[in-house]
Design a protein around this motif. Structure first.
Motif, mmCIF file in Angstrom:
data_model
loop_
_atom_site.group_PDB
_atom_site.id
_atom_site.type_symbol
_atom_site.label_atom_id
_atom_site.label_comp_id
_atom_site.label_asym_id
_atom_site.label_seq_id
_atom_site.Cartn_x
_atom_site.Cartn_y
_atom_site.Cartn_z
ATOM 1 N N ARG A 2 0.833 -1.202 0.000
ATOM 2 C CA ARG A 2 0.000 0.000 0.000
ATOM 3 C C ARG A 2 0.868 1.253 0.000
ATOM 4 N N LEU A 3 0.329 2.295 -0.605
ATOM 5 C CA LEU A 3 0.936 3.627 -0.555
ATOM 6 C C LEU A 3 -0.130 4.592 -0.086
ATOM 7 N N THR A 4 0.144 5.274 1.032
ATOM 8 C CA THR A 4 -0.806 6.248 1.550
ATOM 9 C C THR A 4 -0.056 7.366 2.265
ATOM 10 N N PRO A 5 -0.288 8.613 1.886
ATOM 11 C CA PRO A 5 -1.164 9.031 0.791
ATOM 12 C C PRO A 5 -0.416 9.026 -0.544
ATOM 13 N N VAL A 6 -1.180 9.013 -1.625
ATOM 14 C CA VAL A 6 -0.585 9.159 -2.952
ATOM 15 C C VAL A 6 -0.096 10.592 -3.106
ATOM 16 N N PRO A 7 1.164 10.817 -3.487
ATOM 17 C CA PRO A 7 1.671 12.194 -3.597
ATOM 18 C C PRO A 7 0.974 12.978 -4.705
ATOM 19 N N ARG A 8 0.849 14.270 -4.489
ATOM 20 C CA ARG A 8 0.295 15.159 -5.511
ATOM 21 C C ARG A 8 1.459 15.739 -6.312
ATOM 22 N N GLU A 9 1.439 15.519 -7.598
ATOM 23 C CA GLU A 9 2.549 15.924 -8.467
ATOM 24 C C GLU A 9 1.971 16.646 -9.689
ATOM 25 N N PRO A 10 1.657 17.922 -9.554
ATOM 26 C CA PRO A 10 0.991 18.632 -10.662
ATOM 27 C C PRO A 10 1.831 18.676 -11.941
ATOM 28 N N THR A 54 -5.478 22.757 -12.116
ATOM 29 C CA THR A 54 -4.757 22.449 -10.875
ATOM 30 C C THR A 54 -5.500 21.425 -10.036
ATOM 31 N N ALA A 55 -6.807 21.602 -9.885
ATOM 32 C CA ALA A 55 -7.608 20.654 -9.099
ATOM 33 C C ALA A 55 -8.567 19.888 -9.999
ATOM 34 N N GLY A 56 -8.196 19.748 -11.267
ATOM 35 C CA GLY A 56 -9.096 19.162 -12.234
ATOM 36 C C GLY A 56 -9.176 17.654 -12.151
ATOM 37 N N ARG A 57 -9.997 17.096 -13.030
ATOM 38 C CA ARG A 57 -10.235 15.659 -13.077
ATOM 39 C C ARG A 57 -8.984 14.914 -13.532
ATOM 40 N N LEU A 58 -8.677 13.810 -12.860
ATOM 41 C CA LEU A 58 -7.539 12.991 -13.241
ATOM 42 C C LEU A 58 -7.904 12.120 -14.440
ATOM 43 N N PRO A 59 -6.985 11.942 -15.397
ATOM 44 C CA PRO A 59 -7.232 10.947 -16.440
ATOM 45 C C PRO A 59 -7.495 9.582 -15.807
ATOM 46 N N ALA A 60 -8.357 8.797 -16.424
ATOM 47 C CA ALA A 60 -8.769 7.525 -15.827
ATOM 48 C C ALA A 60 -7.609 6.555 -15.646
ATOM 49 N N THR A 111 -10.039 13.708 -8.535
ATOM 50 C CA THR A 111 -9.446 15.021 -8.745
ATOM 51 C C THR A 111 -8.030 15.051 -8.196
ATOM 52 N N ALA A 112 -7.270 16.030 -8.667
ATOM 53 C CA ALA A 112 -5.858 16.126 -8.316
ATOM 54 C C ALA A 112 -5.636 16.502 -6.862
ATOM 55 N N GLU A 113 -6.630 17.069 -6.205
ATOM 56 C CA GLU A 113 -6.450 17.545 -4.832
ATOM 57 C C GLU A 113 -6.916 16.539 -3.785
#
Length: 292
Positions: A39-47, A64-70, A111-113
Motif C-alpha cells: 500500500r501507498l498512503t497518501p498518494v503524492p500530488r505531483e501537478p 490544478t484541481a481538475g479531473r484525473l485521467p482515468a 481530482t488532483a487535490e
C-alpha cells in the motif's frame, strides 16, 4: 522481503527494483503467487507530472484541481507493482513478461487535490497455452476508505513456446466487430515515444526504449507501452466517457515505434468499442468501455 502486507508512506524507489530485476535468479512458475498487499498512503500530488502525463498521452490539459485521467492512478501503483514483481519469492521473472490485457474501473471521477491511497497485489490469471498468466491488481481508495478506482493488468510468463502478445489465445470479450465506426484517426507514434512515456511513468522496460534494448526480447524495434496505448485510447474517447465506467483492453500484437496505426471507435448500446489497427491491417488492440 517479508510475506506480510506492507504500507509505504512514500513511493518505493524504482532503481532498487530494476536492479533486482536484472539479477540472475531461478524462478519457478509452479510456485503460488505471494499473498501480499503493498500500500501507498497518501498518494503524492505531483501537478507537473500530471501535466506531462496528459501531454504525452493526449488527454486535455488538466486544471490544478481538475479531473484525473482515468489511467493516471496506474502511475502511483507502478512502483508498488515493481516491488512485488521483483521480490525474491515472486515466481515469474519481470523481464520478458508479455502484457496481455488491462481492465480499469472508475467508480467516480477523481481530482488532483484528493487524498488517495493505493493497494497492489497479485492474483492468478486464466490458463494460457504459452505459459502462465497472472494479474497485478490495484485498488484506489479515498480519504474515507471508499473504493473509487480499480485495475487489473494481466501478464504472461512464457514457458510453453515462443510467440508475441496474444498469439495462441482466444479472442477476448472486447474483440467485437466494429460496425460503422463513428470515429477514426491516425496516430503518429514517434521513435522516442517509449522513452517519453518512460520518463513520466517510471516504466523503463527495455522493450520500449531503443532497438538495441528491445532486440534481446525478440523485437527489431521498440514497442509502445501497453498502458500508454490504453491511456491514448481513453484520451481519444474522453468527451464521450461517463463519470463511472469500466474499460477493457486486450493486446493482440505490439505497436512498433515508429509507426502510424489507425484508431477506430464505434458506439455500443451502452458504451463504446474500439480497435487500434497497424499499418498492414493487423489488429493491435481491441477494447470497450461499458458501465462499471
Amino acid at each position: 522481503m517479508p510475506t506480510t502486507d506492507l504500507t509505504h508512506l512514500h513511493p518505493p524507489g524504482l532503481l532498487p527494483s530494476y536492479a533486482r530485476a536484472l539479477l540472475p535468479r531461478r524462478r519457478n512458475p509452479e510456485r503460488p503467487l505471494p499473498a501480499r498487499t503493498l500500500r501507498l498512503t497518501p498518494v503524492p500530488r505531483e501537478p507537473g507530472r500530471l501535466r506531462e502525463y496528459a501531454r504525452v498521452c493526449g488527454f486535455p490539459a488538466p486544471a490544478t484541481a481538475g479531473r484525473l485521467p482515468a489511467t493516471y492512478p496506474h502511475l502511483s501503483a507502478f512502483p508498488l507493482a515493481m516491488r512485488l514483481l521483483t521480490a525474491s519469492d515472486f515466481p515469474h521473472p519481470p523481464l520478458g513478461l508479455v502484457h496481455l490485457a488491462n481492465e480499469i474501473t472508475q467508480l467516480r471521477p477523481l481530482t488532483a487535490e484528493e487524498r488517495l491511497s493505493v493497494a497492489v497485489r497479485a492474483a492468478p490469471g486464466a490458463p494460457h497455452p504459452r505459459g502462465t498468466a497472472f494479474a497485478v491488481t490495484a485498488t484506489v481508495s479515498d480519504e474515507d476508505g471508499a473504493e473509487v478506482w480499480r485495475s487489473a493488468s494481466t501478464y504472461l510468463h512464457r514457458h510453453g513456446g515462443a510467440g508475441g502478445p496474444g498469439r495462441g489465445a482466444r479472442p477476448g470479450p472486447a474483440e467485437r466487430e466494429l460496425n460503422a465506426p463513428t470515429r477514426e484517426e491516425s496516430w503518429p507514434l514517434a521513435a522516442d515515444l517509449g522513452r517519453r512515456y518512460a520518463r513520466v511513468s517510471g516504466d523503463r522496460n527495455p522493450i520500449h526504449l531503443y532497438p538495441l534494448t528491445a532486440r534481446p526480447f525478440g523485437f527489431r524495434r521498440p514497442i509502445a507501452h501497453g498502458m500508454w496505448s490504453t491511456a491514448r485510447a481513453l484520451a481519444a474517447l474522453d468527451e464521450a466517457l461517463p463519470e463511472a465506467f469500466t474499460a477493457r483492453v486486450r493486446f493482440r500484437a505490439p505497436a512498433p515505434l515508429p509507426s502510424r496505426p489507425t484508431f477506430r471507435a464505434a458506439e455500443l448500446p451502452e458504451g463504446q468499442a474500439f480497435h487500434l489497427v497497424g499499418e498492414g491491417g493487423r489488429l493491435l488492440l481491441a477494447g470497450e468501455v461499458t458501465p462499471p
